[in-house]
Design an enzyme around this catalytic site. Structure first.
Site, short mmCIF file in Angstrom:
data_model
loop_
_atom_site.label_atom_id
_atom_site.label_comp_id
_atom_site.label_asym_id
_atom_site.label_seq_id
_atom_site.Cartn_x
_atom_site.Cartn_y
_atom_site.Cartn_z
N ARG A 23 0.88 -1.08 0.01
CA ARG A 23 -0.27 0.07 0.18
C ARG A 23 0.84 0.92 -0.04
O ARG A 23 2.01 0.88 0.32
CB ARG A 23 -0.63 0.05 1.16
CG ARG A 23 -0.18 -0.12 2.60
CD ARG A 23 -1.44 -0.38 3.70
NE ARG A 23 -0.68 -0.51 4.75
CZ ARG A 23 -0.66 0.54 5.77
NH1 ARG A 23 -1.29 1.77 5.59
NH2 ARG A 23 -0.11 0.27 6.97
N VAL A 71 11.19 -7.27 6.53
CA VAL A 71 12.62 -6.77 6.35
C VAL A 71 13.29 -6.84 7.59
O VAL A 71 14.63 -6.61 7.78
CB VAL A 71 12.48 -5.15 5.67
CG1 VAL A 71 11.74 -5.21 4.43
CG2 VAL A 71 11.93 -4.33 6.50
N ASN A 97 11.40 0.45 0.56
CA ASN A 97 10.12 1.27 0.78
C ASN A 97 9.73 1.12 2.35
O ASN A 97 9.18 1.93 3.08
CB ASN A 97 9.16 1.31 -0.25
CG ASN A 97 7.98 1.81 0.03
OD1 ASN A 97 7.75 3.21 0.41
ND2 ASN A 97 6.90 0.92 0.76
N TYR A 165 11.84 8.33 14.79
CA TYR A 165 11.74 8.27 13.41
C TYR A 165 12.71 9.07 12.50
O TYR A 165 13.45 8.79 11.52
CB TYR A 165 10.34 8.68 13.02
CG TYR A 165 9.87 8.73 11.46
CD1 TYR A 165 9.72 7.42 10.84
CD2 TYR A 165 10.09 9.84 10.79
CE1 TYR A 165 9.29 7.47 9.34
CE2 TYR A 165 9.79 9.97 9.36
CZ TYR A 165 9.44 8.52 8.61
OH TYR A 165 9.14 8.65 7.57
P1 NDP Z 1 2.29 2.59 4.55
O1 NDP Z 1 2.15 2.53 6.03
O2 NDP Z 1 1.06 3.22 3.91
O3 NDP Z 1 2.83 1.38 4.12
C1 NDP Z 1 3.96 0.72 4.45
C2 NDP Z 1 3.87 -0.58 3.95
O4 NDP Z 1 5.21 -1.28 4.40
C3 NDP Z 1 2.65 -1.39 4.70
O5 NDP Z 1 2.20 -2.43 3.45
C4 NDP Z 1 3.34 -2.27 5.44
O6 NDP Z 1 2.82 -3.36 5.81
C5 NDP Z 1 4.66 -2.37 5.05
N1 NDP Z 1 5.62 -2.67 6.32
C6 NDP Z 1 5.69 -2.18 7.18
N2 NDP Z 1 6.68 -2.92 8.27
C7 NDP Z 1 7.32 -3.90 7.33
C8 NDP Z 1 8.25 -4.63 7.55
N3 NDP Z 1 9.04 -4.89 8.70
N4 NDP Z 1 8.46 -5.72 6.53
C9 NDP Z 1 7.78 -5.45 5.31
N5 NDP Z 1 6.69 -4.66 5.14
C10 NDP Z 1 6.54 -3.83 6.19
O7 NDP Z 1 3.49 3.77 4.42
P2 NDP Z 1 3.87 4.93 3.49
O8 NDP Z 1 3.34 4.54 2.02
O9 NDP Z 1 3.36 6.16 4.10
O10 NDP Z 1 5.47 5.03 3.59
C11 NDP Z 1 6.28 4.31 2.98
C12 NDP Z 1 7.77 4.66 3.13
O11 NDP Z 1 7.66 6.25 2.85
C13 NDP Z 1 8.15 4.46 4.64
O12 NDP Z 1 9.43 4.34 4.68
C14 NDP Z 1 7.94 5.92 5.18
O13 NDP Z 1 8.79 6.12 6.54
C15 NDP Z 1 8.18 6.93 3.93
N6 NDP Z 1 7.56 8.20 4.00
C16 NDP Z 1 6.42 8.41 4.29
C17 NDP Z 1 5.91 9.66 4.23
C18 NDP Z 1 4.25 9.86 4.35
O14 NDP Z 1 4.02 10.91 4.73
N7 NDP Z 1 3.50 8.78 4.31
C19 NDP Z 1 6.87 10.77 4.37
C20 NDP Z 1 8.13 10.47 4.35
C21 NDP Z 1 8.48 9.34 4.10
P3 NDP Z 1 1.60 -3.22 7.23
O15 NDP Z 1 0.33 -2.59 6.53
O16 NDP Z 1 1.50 -4.59 7.83
O17 NDP Z 1 1.98 -2.36 8.27
#
Ligand code: NDP
Length: 260
Positions: A23, A71, A97, A165
């Protein structure tokens, strides 16, 4: 003869692997990489979620293969690197990501677990993936890694407290530069994108909070959050030959937030 500029953005014939692809930014990135021509291995810790997303976005065309990848488990990451390469061939592009954010935790009250859980995914897990998928890239003398960092590595967000974070993402940026310098002579580029607040599930609550709106939106010259596809576009650029001179770069995609 040099390739045409627009062709350099294409990823036909490449295999890309995205972590946390079920997602948000990971989903948009998987879709964008596929649109650019790459075969995409869409991984997430939840295989069902990865499969559902892969099925949905591949309806628009492209090859998207779902796979489970937690991860934080370095042994599982090593096994996945071995097994996925055996099943699907070399990974040319790795997009790290997967990440989580936990906010509103004053530093002096933060528990060990609250600190470690964020560092474990955002920094340790990202390194396990760089190591496991980077080693075969180095052996082949070719590969591209794009890390998802954050503007939070460069500024301190307001008003929410989230030292763990911010520190994890600063680690991602410096790890990006460190690996870039080590691996450039062996044909592997490593860059990062540093997004502002992005409209994902993580941030949906902002619209109900005038204080957050004032800081987040009011503090952004463009006056809005970003969309996942706007981050994905930068990732496609960094994954492609269009960015062939870039390694160790941290590309801000922040609507100007860090200008103020
Ligand atoms: P989301 O929470 O929408 O999606 C993250 C996805 O990563 C989810 O499917 C989640 O699974 C999965 N995930 C979480 N932990 C793990 C793990 N240990 N191993 C494998 N998969 C995992 O996050 P975003 O799309 O918002 O963020 C993506 C990246 O962008 C992150 O690194 C975030 O820090 C970075 N970012 C986001 C910003 C924002 O405003 N949204 C701004 C700047 C950076 P589950 O649903 O099970 O948790």
């Amino acid at each position: 003869m040099t390739q045409s500029i627009m062709n350099r953005f294409r990823l036909d014939g490449r295999t890309a692997l995205v972590t946390g692809g079920a997602r948000g930014i990971g989903e948009a990135t998987s879709a964008a990489l596929a649109e650019a021509g790459a075969r995409v291995i869409l991984t997430d810790r939840d295989l069902d979620a990865a499969t559902e997303t892969a099925t949905r976005i591949s309806a628009n065309g492209g090859t998207i293969i779902p796979a489970a990848l937690e991860v934080t488990d370095s042994a599982a990451v090593n096994a996945a690197a071995r097994d996925l390469v055996a099943a699907h061939g070399p990974v040319d592009i790795l997009v790290n990501n997967a990440g989580i954010a936990r906010s509103n935790i004053p530093a002096e009250k933060m528990s060990d677990d609250e600190w470690l859980s964020v560092l474990d995914i955002n920094l340790n897990g990202l390194f396990w993936c760089c190591r496991a998928f980077g080693a075969p890239m180095l052996e082949r003398g070719a590969g591209v890694i794009v890390n998802v960092g954050s503007m939070s590595a460069e500024i301190v967000n307001r008003p929410q407290e989230q030292a763990q974070y911010n520190a994890s993402k600063a680690g991602v940026h410096q790890l990006t530069r460190s690996l870039a310098a080590e691996w450039a002579p062996r044909g592997v580029r490593v860059n990062a994108v540093a997004p502002t607040y992005i409209e994902t599930a993580m941030n949906a609550y902002v619209y109900d909070d005038p204080e957050l709106m004032r800081h987040w939106i009011g503090g952004t010259p463009m006056g809005r959050m970003g969309r996942p596809d706007e981050v994905a576009a930068v990732i496609v650029f960094l994954a492609s030959e269009a960015s062939s001179l870039m390694t160790g770069s941290i590309v801000l995609a922040d609507g100007g937030y860090t200008c103020w």
